[in-house]
Design a protein around this motif. Structure first.
Motif, PDB file in Angstrom:
ATOM      1  N   ALA A  77      85.465 -36.810  11.240  1.00 29.71           N
ATOM      2  CA  ALA A  77      85.002 -38.201  11.807  1.00 29.71           C
ATOM      3  C   ALA A  77      85.326 -38.007  13.153  1.00 29.71           C
ATOM      4  N   LEU A  78      86.062 -37.480  13.628  1.00 30.77           N
ATOM      5  CA  LEU A  78      86.292 -37.318  15.029  1.00 30.77           C
ATOM      6  C   LEU A  78      85.339 -36.539  15.679  1.00 30.77           C
ATOM      7  N   ILE A  79      84.771 -35.472  15.075  1.00 29.87           N
ATOM      8  CA  ILE A  79      83.656 -34.686  15.596  1.00 29.87           C
ATOM      9  C   ILE A  79      82.420 -35.482  15.517  1.00 29.87           C
ATOM     10  N   TYR A  80      82.274 -36.352  14.367  1.00 36.00           N
ATOM     11  CA  TYR A  80      81.081 -37.239  14.344  1.00 36.00           C
ATOM     12  C   TYR A  80      81.275 -38.182  15.611  1.00 36.00           C
ATOM     13  N   ARG A  81      82.489 -38.613  15.661  1.00 36.86           N
ATOM     14  CA  ARG A  81      82.518 -39.931  16.861  1.00 36.86           C
ATOM     15  C   ARG A  81      82.187 -39.204  18.270  1.00 36.86           C
ATOM     16  N   ARG A  82      82.269 -38.141  18.410  1.00 34.93           N
ATOM     17  CA  ARG A  82      81.893 -37.233  19.630  1.00 34.93           C
ATOM     18  C   ARG A  82      80.689 -36.840  19.875  1.00 34.93           C
ATOM     19  N   CYS A  83      79.941 -36.512  18.673  1.00 36.45           N
ATOM     20  CA  CYS A  83      78.600 -35.902  18.748  1.00 36.45           C
ATOM     21  C   CYS A  83      77.510 -36.630  18.264  1.00 36.45           C
ATOM     22  N   LEU A  84      77.568 -37.421  17.353  1.00 45.80           N
ATOM     23  CA  LEU A  84      76.425 -38.126  16.650  1.00 45.80           C
ATOM     24  C   LEU A  84      75.730 -38.950  17.735  1.00 45.80           C
ATOM     25  N   THR A  85      74.312 -38.767  17.539  1.00 44.22           N
ATOM     26  CA  THR A  85      73.417 -39.403  18.604  1.00 44.22           C
ATOM     27  C   THR A  85      73.277 -40.998  18.252  1.00 44.22           C
ATOM     28  N   GLN A  86      73.066 -41.156  17.035  1.00 50.93           N
ATOM     29  CA  GLN A  86      72.748 -42.389  16.494  1.00 50.93           C
ATOM     30  C   GLN A  86      74.148 -43.156  16.496  1.00 50.93           C
ATOM     31  N   LYS A  87      73.973 -44.450  16.924  1.00 53.68           N
ATOM     32  CA  LYS A  87      75.276 -45.557  17.007  1.00 53.68           C
ATOM     33  C   LYS A  87      75.614 -45.945  15.679  1.00 53.68           C
ATOM     34  N   ARG A  88      76.772 -45.233  15.012  1.00 50.84           N
ATOM     35  CA  ARG A  88      77.144 -45.823  13.719  1.00 50.84           C
ATOM     36  C   ARG A  88      78.626 -45.599  13.515  1.00 50.84           C
ATOM     37  N   ASN A  89      79.279 -45.947  12.713  1.00 48.29           N
ATOM     38  CA  ASN A  89      80.677 -45.746  12.674  1.00 48.29           C
ATOM     39  C   ASN A  89      80.876 -44.478  12.084  1.00 48.29           C
ATOM     40  N   PRO A  90      81.563 -43.495  12.999  1.00 45.33           N
ATOM     41  CA  PRO A  90      81.745 -42.153  12.328  1.00 45.33           C
ATOM     42  C   PRO A  90      82.846 -41.915  11.490  1.00 45.33           C
ATOM     43  N   PHE A  91      83.780 -43.046  11.280  1.00 40.45           N
ATOM     44  CA  PHE A  91      84.780 -42.864  10.323  1.00 40.45           C
ATOM     45  C   PHE A  91      84.188 -43.037   8.977  1.00 40.45           C
ATOM     46  N   LEU A  92      83.246 -44.351   8.778  1.00 36.79           N
ATOM     47  CA  LEU A  92      82.562 -44.624   7.802  1.00 36.79           C
ATOM     48  C   LEU A  92      81.620 -43.321   7.271  1.00 36.79           C
ATOM     49  N   PHE A  93      80.666 -42.956   8.268  1.00 35.61           N
ATOM     50  CA  PHE A  93      79.850 -41.989   7.908  1.00 35.61           C
ATOM     51  C   PHE A  93      80.318 -40.823   7.256  1.00 35.61           C
ATOM     52  N   SER A  94      81.776 -40.351   7.661  1.00 36.22           N
ATOM     53  CA  SER A  94      82.299 -39.213   7.191  1.00 36.22           C
ATOM     54  C   SER A  94      82.955 -39.629   5.996  1.00 36.22           C
ATOM     55  N   PHE A  95      83.390 -40.422   5.573  1.00 33.39           N
ATOM     56  CA  PHE A  95      84.146 -41.053   4.384  1.00 33.39           C
ATOM     57  C   PHE A  95      82.799 -41.083   3.350  1.00 33.39           C
ATOM     58  N   VAL A  96      81.711 -41.667   3.672  1.00 33.15           N
ATOM     59  CA  VAL A  96      80.458 -41.699   2.817  1.00 33.15           C
ATOM     60  C   VAL A  96      80.056 -40.207   2.435  1.00 33.15           C
ATOM     61  N   LEU A  97      79.800 -39.321   3.350  1.00 32.04           N
ATOM     62  CA  LEU A  97      79.587 -37.922   2.970  1.00 32.04           C
ATOM     63  C   LEU A  97      80.617 -37.343   2.262  1.00 32.04           C
ATOM     64  N   ASN A  98      81.984 -37.463   2.526  1.00 28.93           N
ATOM     65  CA  ASN A  98      82.787 -36.581   1.863  1.00 28.93           C
ATOM     66  C   ASN A  98      83.105 -37.134   0.386  1.00 28.93           C
ATOM     67  N   ALA A  99      83.052 -38.545   0.353  1.00 26.89           N
ATOM     68  CA  ALA A  99      83.069 -39.240  -1.032  1.00 26.89           C
ATOM     69  C   ALA A  99      82.043 -38.610  -2.062  1.00 26.89           C
ATOM     70  N   ALA A 100      80.632 -38.698  -1.351  1.00 30.02           N
ATOM     71  CA  ALA A 100      79.698 -38.146  -2.087  1.00 30.02           C
ATOM     72  C   ALA A 100      79.773 -36.533  -2.494  1.00 30.02           C
ATOM     73  N   SER A 101      80.160 -35.929  -1.616  1.00 32.22           N
ATOM     74  CA  SER A 101      80.737 -34.367  -1.967  1.00 32.22           C
ATOM     75  C   SER A 101      81.834 -34.221  -2.985  1.00 32.22           C
ATOM     76  N   TYR A 102      82.748 -35.214  -2.877  1.00 31.51           N
ATOM     77  CA  TYR A 102      83.884 -34.959  -3.840  1.00 31.51           C
ATOM     78  C   TYR A 102      83.524 -35.349  -5.068  1.00 31.51           C
ATOM     79  N   GLY A 103      82.682 -36.470  -5.049  1.00 38.10           N
ATOM     80  CA  GLY A 103      82.530 -37.053  -6.536  1.00 38.10           C
ATOM     81  C   GLY A 103      81.469 -36.082  -7.074  1.00 38.10           C
ATOM     82  N   ILE A 104      80.540 -35.458  -6.451  1.00 39.37           N
ATOM     83  CA  ILE A 104      79.626 -34.682  -7.308  1.00 39.37           C
ATOM     84  C   ILE A 104      80.261 -33.345  -7.492  1.00 39.37           C
ATOM     85  N   GLY A 105      81.290 -32.836  -6.672  1.00 39.24           N
ATOM     86  CA  GLY A 105      82.078 -31.698  -6.952  1.00 39.24           C
ATOM     87  C   GLY A 105      82.877 -32.075  -8.086  1.00 39.24           C
ATOM     88  N   LEU A 106      83.445 -32.987  -8.566  1.00 37.89           N
ATOM     89  CA  LEU A 106      84.009 -33.336  -9.595  1.00 37.89           C
ATOM     90  C   LEU A 106      83.092 -32.820 -11.004  1.00 37.89           C
TER      91      LEU A 106
END
Length: 108
Positions: A77-106
């Motif tokens: 999330a901190l990397i996304y906060r610093r580097c994303l080009t689109q304005k969005r919530n980096p913490f939510l963005f990271s959470f959604v991506l990691n939740a998808a990855s973790y959920g599929i990984g199960l």
């Protein structure tokens, strides 16, 4: 024996986790609103950096680090906060991506 341990770590543990994570998180980022190709490439690069560390920590030092999943999420999330080009919530963005990855990984 040493070679077989590294072979196991690389081929049986790190590589499959890395591939599944890259595919799932890149697809989730592609579906996420306000996407662009630079941010999709950033998701790929962030996972190149954090996924091997996360798998390694989870394999070798479970229960020694408090909530390793939360640490990985926060770092991403901190990397996304610093580097994303689109304005969005980096913490939510990271959470959604990691939740998808973790959920599929199960399931995998």
């Amino acid at each position: 024996m040493r070679d077989s341990l590294w072979q196991f770590l690389l081929l049986d543990l790190l590589l499959p986790c890395f591939i599944v994570t890259e595919v799932v998180e890149c697809l989730a980022a592609w579906i996420y609103p306000k996407r662009n190709y630079k941010d999709l490439f950033l998701v790929f690069l962030v996972n190149v950096l954090t996924n091997p560390a996360a798998v390694f920590i989870n394999f070798f030092v479970p229960f020694r680090i408090t909530h390793p999943v939360l640490w990985i999420w926060l770092v991403e999330a901190l990397i996304y906060r610093r580097c994303l080009t689109q304005k969005r919530n980096p913490f939510l963005f990271s959470f959604v991506l990691n939740a998808a990855s973790y959920g599929i990984g199960l399931f995998v």
